[in-house]
Design a protein around this motif. Structure first.
Motif, short mmCIF file in Angstrom:
data_model
loop_
_atom_site.label_atom_id
_atom_site.label_comp_id
_atom_site.label_asym_id
_atom_site.label_seq_id
_atom_site.Cartn_x
_atom_site.Cartn_y
_atom_site.Cartn_z
N ILE A 16 0.86 -1.17 0.00
CA ILE A 16 0.00 0.00 0.00
C ILE A 16 0.90 1.22 0.00
N LEU A 17 0.91 1.92 -1.09
CA LEU A 17 1.75 3.10 -1.22
C LEU A 17 0.82 4.28 -1.34
N TRP A 63 -2.00 -17.80 -13.87
CA TRP A 63 -1.46 -17.04 -12.75
C TRP A 63 -1.87 -15.58 -12.94
N ASN A 64 -2.40 -14.98 -11.89
CA ASN A 64 -2.89 -13.61 -11.96
C ASN A 64 -1.94 -12.62 -11.29
N PRO A 65 -2.01 -11.35 -11.64
CA PRO A 65 -1.21 -10.35 -10.95
C PRO A 65 -1.51 -10.36 -9.45
N GLY A 66 -0.47 -10.34 -8.63
CA GLY A 66 -0.65 -10.30 -7.19
C GLY A 66 -0.85 -11.64 -6.52
N ASP A 67 -0.97 -12.73 -7.29
CA ASP A 67 -1.10 -14.06 -6.68
C ASP A 67 0.20 -14.46 -5.99
N MET A 102 4.61 -2.59 -9.91
CA MET A 102 3.30 -2.35 -9.28
C MET A 102 2.53 -1.28 -10.05
N THR A 103 1.21 -1.32 -9.94
CA THR A 103 0.35 -0.32 -10.57
C THR A 103 -0.66 0.20 -9.56
N PHE A 133 -0.94 0.91 -4.41
CA PHE A 133 -0.16 0.14 -5.37
C PHE A 133 -0.37 -1.36 -5.15
N LYS A 134 -0.58 -2.07 -6.26
CA LYS A 134 -0.78 -3.52 -6.22
C LYS A 134 0.26 -4.22 -7.08
#
Length: 337
Positions: free
Chosen positions: A4-5, A298-302, A134-135, A153-154
């Protein structure tokens, strides 16, 4: 862990924008400039002090105020280039950000952000230097006294961990030694982020020439707890067999039938000394295509843990899928068929 940004845009409103350029002249009346502050939970390899810069896109309607603007940390705090920006009360602002700075470019007349040829680690040495891509996105309806804006940010990558578990029916005292474990997947690709959707999710395409096999050896120091994983006689627990710094980071990808895979060689032995006539052992090697799992992407953040379960008769693999924040807690197992 999920990062968390928080980017704090502190502004006093009341300024009417009349220009479409990204830099707005200082008005005659006094206004509070945009200020930045960061709060970071644990990232892939970063702490809050490691974060140096990120890029921001944003504005309202057809007015672009931030166009890949670099926001950098200095001794005086966070600053950005191109002059101070101000809120326009009553307008809806959309903000997009990519960390670290310089990774993304704007395409399709500013409707898409793209990260080209992003390379994940290809060796053990590179694993400790992974770029934590991260986005972030947020939409704000500006008011006269507009408060802070948070950019959460994730993670845009997938994180993979490896573990071993002895089956619960293994007699107490039985042990397993992992001789080696290979894991193969694609390590390079392109990411796009649409700026026309609420809460945009990164989309990835892989470079099919970037397949990489990571070989974890029991004798080479890249496995931990790889010897004497011992059955308790009851419910056995899984044991992470790779140090945390050897977790693997990949671009999100679809699992291909003859693509991603793992191979393991192990020795399962009873609780007798090797010099005892009753000593018994089984040495086995098995290759497992990841395509056999009940998930295909596979997903982003997994944060994915592949757990190899060894019994006296066979080997199975259980796949746990969570995000970087919860560490897989509370997620159901997904069995290989």
């Amino acid at each position: 862990m999920k990062v968390i940004l928080r980017i704090i845009f502190g502004i006093l409103g009341g300024v009417v924008m009349t220009s479409c350029v990204s830099t707005v002249s200082e008005p005659e009346t006094s206004h509070t400039p945009i200020q930045f502050g960061t709060s970071v939970s644990r990232a892939a390899v970063n702490t809050a002090d490691d974060l140096s810069s990120f890029s921001v896109w944003g504005g309202y309607e057809n007015v672009s105020l931030f166009d890949g603007t670099e926001v950098s940390k200095t001794s005086d705090g966070w600053t950005y280039e191109g002059g101070t920006r101000y809120w326009v009360p009553g307008k809806t602002f959309n903000f997009y950000a990519v960390y670290p700075s310089g990774k993304a470019t704007s395409e399709d007349s500013g409707q898409t952000l793209k990260v080209s040829d992003f390379q994940c680690p290809r060796s053990f040495e590179e694993l400790s230097e992974v770029t934590d891509l991260m986005t972030a996105y947020n939409s704000v309806n500006a008011t006269v006294n507009q408060g802070p804006v948070d950019l959460m940010f994730k993670h845009a990558l997938t994180r993979v961990n490896l573990a071993v578990k002895l089956a619960d029916d293994i007699p107490a005292g039985y042990k397993v030694d992992i001789l080696f474990l290979n894991f193969g997947a694609f390590t390079k690709g392109n990411m796009t982020l649409s700026l026309n959707t609420q809460s945009p999710i990164p989309e990835w395409t892989v470079d099919n020439t970037s397949f990489q096999v990571f070989s974890f050896s029991g004798t080479g120091g890249t496995l931990v707890n790889h010897t004497d994983i011992t059955a308790s006689g009851g419910q056995n627990v899984s044991v992470d067999i790779t140090p945390e710094e050897y977790d693997m980071y990949f671009i999100p990808q679809t699992i291909q039938e003859k693509g991603q895979n793992m191979k393991i060689r192990y020795v399962l032995k009873n609780d007798k000394p090797e010099t005892d006539p009753g000593y018994r052992y089984i040495e086995n090697e098995i290759e497992i295509p990841l395509y056999n799992a009940s998930i295909t992407k596979w997903n982003p953040g997994d944060y994915i843990t592949y757990t190899v379960t060894i019994s006296r008769y066979n080997v199975t693999v259980v796949l746990n899928v969570g995000d970087w924040e919860d560490g897989n807690l509370g997620n159901e197992n997904i069995d290989f068929e």
